[in-house]
Design a protein around this motif. Structure first.
Motif, PDB file in Angstrom:
ATOM      1  N   ALA A  22     -47.083  51.432   9.369  1.00  8.68           N
ATOM      2  CA  ALA A  22     -45.933  51.670  10.247  1.00  8.68           C
ATOM      3  C   ALA A  22     -45.503  50.355  10.879  1.00  8.68           C
ATOM      4  O   ALA A  22     -46.296  49.428  11.007  1.00  8.68           O
ATOM      5  CB  ALA A  22     -46.302  52.677  11.334  1.00  8.68           C
ATOM      6  N   PRO A  23     -44.254  50.273  11.305  1.00 10.48           N
ATOM      7  CA  PRO A  23     -43.832  49.071  12.033  1.00 10.48           C
ATOM      8  C   PRO A  23     -44.565  48.991  13.375  1.00 10.48           C
ATOM      9  O   PRO A  23     -45.067  49.998  13.872  1.00 10.48           O
ATOM     10  CB  PRO A  23     -42.333  49.300  12.263  1.00 10.48           C
ATOM     11  CG  PRO A  23     -41.956  50.535  11.517  1.00 10.48           C
ATOM     12  CD  PRO A  23     -43.199  51.275  11.184  1.00 10.48           C
ATOM     13  N   LEU A  33     -39.554  50.187  17.372  1.00  6.50           N
ATOM     14  CA  LEU A  33     -40.367  50.036  16.166  1.00  6.50           C
ATOM     15  C   LEU A  33     -39.785  48.875  15.370  1.00  6.50           C
ATOM     16  O   LEU A  33     -38.617  48.904  14.994  1.00  6.50           O
ATOM     17  CB  LEU A  33     -40.296  51.306  15.326  1.00  6.50           C
ATOM     18  CG  LEU A  33     -41.118  52.477  15.843  1.00  6.50           C
ATOM     19  CD1 LEU A  33     -40.807  53.720  15.037  1.00  6.50           C
ATOM     20  CD2 LEU A  33     -42.605  52.162  15.793  1.00  6.50           C
ATOM     21  N   ARG A  89     -40.512  45.578  12.359  1.00  7.26           N
ATOM     22  CA  ARG A  89     -41.324  44.766  11.446  1.00  7.26           C
ATOM     23  C   ARG A  89     -41.107  43.310  11.831  1.00  7.26           C
ATOM     24  O   ARG A  89     -40.013  42.919  12.217  1.00  7.26           O
ATOM     25  CB  ARG A  89     -40.890  44.981  10.005  1.00  7.26           C
ATOM     26  CG  ARG A  89     -40.967  46.439   9.590  1.00  7.26           C
ATOM     27  CD  ARG A  89     -41.955  46.635   8.470  1.00  7.26           C
ATOM     28  NE  ARG A  89     -42.022  48.041   8.097  1.00  7.26           N
ATOM     29  CZ  ARG A  89     -43.175  48.690   7.934  1.00  7.26           C
ATOM     30  NH1 ARG A  89     -44.332  48.068   8.126  1.00  7.26           N
ATOM     31  NH2 ARG A  89     -43.177  49.956   7.579  1.00  7.26           N
TER      32      ARG A  89
END
Ligand code: SF4
Lengths: 486, 209
Positions: free
Chosen positions: A24-25, A162, A164
């Motif tokens: 998951a991010p 959230l 990346r």
């Protein structure tokens, strides 16, 4: 130390990761959330539907800038939709207890102008806003980026996002800018080189002697247009210039807290030996004033240059260029200088700060705008407006034949009635020359405040260095000299 | 709450242009709304209409009668450049578009698209050229974009795989949204915040002190 050298981006990132599940991010903590009237209404509706409150109203701040008229504020707003949007932000801020710098407030202004001027924007922070020019705040060594409305709702609801981790892209600008060349020219030159998708997936870190020599406002101009190079964020490591700008501002730390903060901020710059995913070097000595000729910000040339011909570019870019020149009504191979203009716009979150007003005024003082030309000078905030007026800049603009307005986004996005008419040519200190951006059918040239003001005098695109007395000294110096002489 | 989305089978609208920015996808004057209504009409508005409000002749891509109802868009490089407006993916979805195939997408647009179950399908430059040639040869062929299988199937059965953020994929397949996921982590967020006091209080400032 055995620790791996880190870039400033990595330091800020590591400082804000709350948790990350495998696959998951990361959940990234957000220090400051800036809100404006255009991209937020649906997010507040979403919160209501979920029965949620704003989780951290004290880390949230709102203003009204995009759709607000820049005419006399006592005139009722004619556009019903804009009026409704402006009422809605007011109501949403009341209901959710968010501080609102709205209509009538002396601290209202373009969201990316007021954050820094109030001292809300600080080094090392994570800052987001439903606006792609949030990158502006990176000038302070903050990780600042634009988000969509779903993400606004996420931040309102959780004070996190959230994310990346982005890649790093070092942009080194060497040497020293020549007189008449400024921050806007650096960023337009970078984008002309890498293209508007060149920084996709990356965060720019601007370094090098030409960047270090910039004032905070000039660094903001550079970082502002990072998104035009495809990078969601761009930043400059904080230094003495940053601290001097922040000290004493309304929301800056005071007393012992200030000393502690500065000590923390001094640890932010990228470590010796830190590595980047990509690097580019730009020769600052060789830069010239830049102007765009096309329909994206990457289509720019030095003001001494020529409009490229589709035959000269690689086949993949030919179509784009042909369409752009057809829309702009420009001849391939013609000089960019000398192209005729109908409108000049000086303002926006790119170039609507006091130094920009001073630069434009230094050209227009004692001169007249060309006959038949409409020249709009729109300060970036009410505080910029007040400061400019206290320096007599408004008088310089008015006696030159330009209009002096209330603050706002204005013709940068043409949502408030300030716009180009179909077919009109405008030179603009804003950041986007996309088709229709400044009014349906309008044709935009992007340039610095010096170039725009010089063009206002002649009525055609003009190299500011060709006007007597302009750019006799490096820009930063001549600006303050111009003001002190008032 | 979004609906789960698994795959779509549709004919394709091809817009062979690079750097299509969000000011083209949804011009700024349509951002004055406070809800999401009416955005289908705003899609590519300035390409479709003249400044005096007449439909352009010939009609712009999405207005071509043969393109009515098509759900897959094939576009040039760097789709969605510029403004962060989520109105762009909202307008595309409202029109009926479910997947966009291109060589790259602008970062903010891509994130916004995924949050609206609008699939950004990234292909190589060679693949894009081949797909554009295929459309020229077979303009009415049906393609299937399958998120479950992470695969695009072309008329005649040839197929290729595509990459997509695995987390976003899970969310879209299940029709859940990220706020619920993050709210389930609130205890961890609160614990982190206890050790990291807020750096600012926007309700204060010198004037209010
Ligand atoms: S001035 Fe222009 S670019 Fe800046 S926030 Fe306003 S509309 Fe956006």
């Amino acid at each position: 130390m055995a620790e791996k050298p880190r870039t400033i981006l990595e330091k800020i990132w590591d400082d804000h990761v709350v948790a990350s599940d495998p696959g998951a991010p990361a959940i990234l903590a957000i220090d400051l959330h800036l809100v404006h009237e255009v991209t937020s209404p649906q997010a507040f509706t979403g919160l209501r539907e979920r029965g949620l409150r704003v989780r951290k109203p004290g880390q949230t701040v709102a203003t009204a800038d995009h759709s607000i008229p820049t005419l006399d504020p006592s005139i009722p707003i004619a556009d019903e939709l804009a009026a409704k949007q402006l009422r809605q932000i007011d109501e949403n801020c009341r209901e959710f207890r968010i501080p609102f710098h709205g209509k009538g407030s002396p601290t209202r202004g373009i969201v990316h102008v007021i954050g820094p001027e109030l001292g809300l924007t600080q080094p090392g922070m994570t800052i987001v806003c439903g606006d792609s020019h949030t990158a502006t705040h990176g000038a302070f060594g903050a990780l600042a980026f634009g988000i969509g409305t779903s993400e606004i709702e996420m931040v309102l609801a959780t004070q996190t996002l959230l994310q990346r981790k982005p890649k790093t892209f070092k942009v080194e600008v060497t040497g020293r800018l020549q007189p008449g060349v400024g921050a806007k020219d650096i960023i337009l030159a970078l984008i002309a080189r890498i293209g508007i998708g060149g920084g996709t997936g990356h965060v720019f870190e601007y370094t090098g002697s030409a960047i270090r020599a910039l004032s905070m406002e000039e660094r903001m101009t550079v970082c502002n247009m990072s998104i035009e190079g495809g990078a969601r964020a761009g930043l400059v490591a904080p230094d003495e210039t940053t601290f001097a700008y922040l000290k004493g501002r309304s929301f800056a730390p005071q007393g012992a807290a200030w000393d502690e903060a500065v000590a923390r901020w001094r640890a932010l710059p990228s470590d010796e030996g830190a590595t980047y995913d990509r690097t580019i070097v730009i020769d600052g000595d060789g830069l010239e004033p830049m102007v765009t000729y096309g329909t994206n910000p990457g289509m720019g040339v030095p003001v001494t240059g020529r409009i490229p011909s589709p035959a000269d570019v690689e086949p993949g870019a030919r179509d784009d260029l042909e369409r752009a020149l057809a829309y702009m009504g420009l001849k391939p191979g013609a000089s960019i200088a000398g192209q005729k203009l109908d409108v000049v716009f000086i303002g926006s979150c790119t170039n609507g700060r006091i130094e920009d007003m001073r630069a434009a005024a230094s050209v227009l003082r004692g001169r007249r705008v060309a006959s038949g030309l409409r020249v709009l000078v729109v300060p970036g905030s009410q505080q910029v407006k007040k400061q400019a007026e206290s320096e007599g800049l408004d008088e310089i603009f008015r006696s030159a034949g330009a209009e002096w307005r209330e603050s706002g986004c204005s013709m940068c996005i043409a949502m408030n009635g300030d716009q180009l008419e179909p077919g009109e040519y405008g030179i603009s200190t804003s950041n986007r020359n996309f088709q229709g951006r400044q009014g349906m059918g309008g044709r935009s040239f992007l340039a610095s405040p010096l170039t725009a003001a010089a063009s206002a005098v002649t009525g055609v695109i003009t190299d500011p260095r060709t006007l007597p007395g302009v750019a006799a000294k490096p820009v930063a110096v001549s600006r303050s000299a111009a003001v002190e002489a008032n | 709450m979004p609906e789960p989305f698994v795959s779509t089978t549709s004919r394709v609208i091809s817009i062979p242009r690079a750097n299509i920015d969000t000011d083209q996808i949804c011009p700024a004057r349509f951002l004055k709304i406070t809800d999401k209504a009416g955005l289908a009409d705003a899609l590519f508005f300035d390409w479709r209409f003249t400044p005096d409000g007449k439909r352009r002749v010939p009609p712009s891509f999405i207005d071509e009668p043969v393109n009515a109802g098509r759900q897959i868009l094939l576009a040039g490089d760097n789709f969605g450049a510029g403004s962060s407006r989520e109105h762009a993916p909202w307008a595309l979805r409202a029109w009926g578009i479910r997947a966009i195939v291109s060589t790259s997408f602008a970062d903010i647009f891509k994130g916004n698209a995924l949050k609206n179950a609008l699939l950004p399908v990234v292909v190589s430059a060679e693949r894009l050229a081949a797909l554009q040639a295929l459309i020229a040869a077979e303009p009415d062929g049906e393609w299937t974009v399958d998120l479950q299988a992470q695969k695009v199937t072309l008329p005649g059965g040839e197929s290729f795989a595509f990459e997509i953020d695995p987390f976003a994929r899970t969310m879209i397949l299940a029709g859940t949204d990220e706020i619920g996921y993050v709210r389930s982590k609130l205890p961890a967020i609160e614990a982190w915040e206890a050790g990291h006091p807020a750096r600012i209080d926007t309700r204060e400032g010198i004037a209010a002190r």
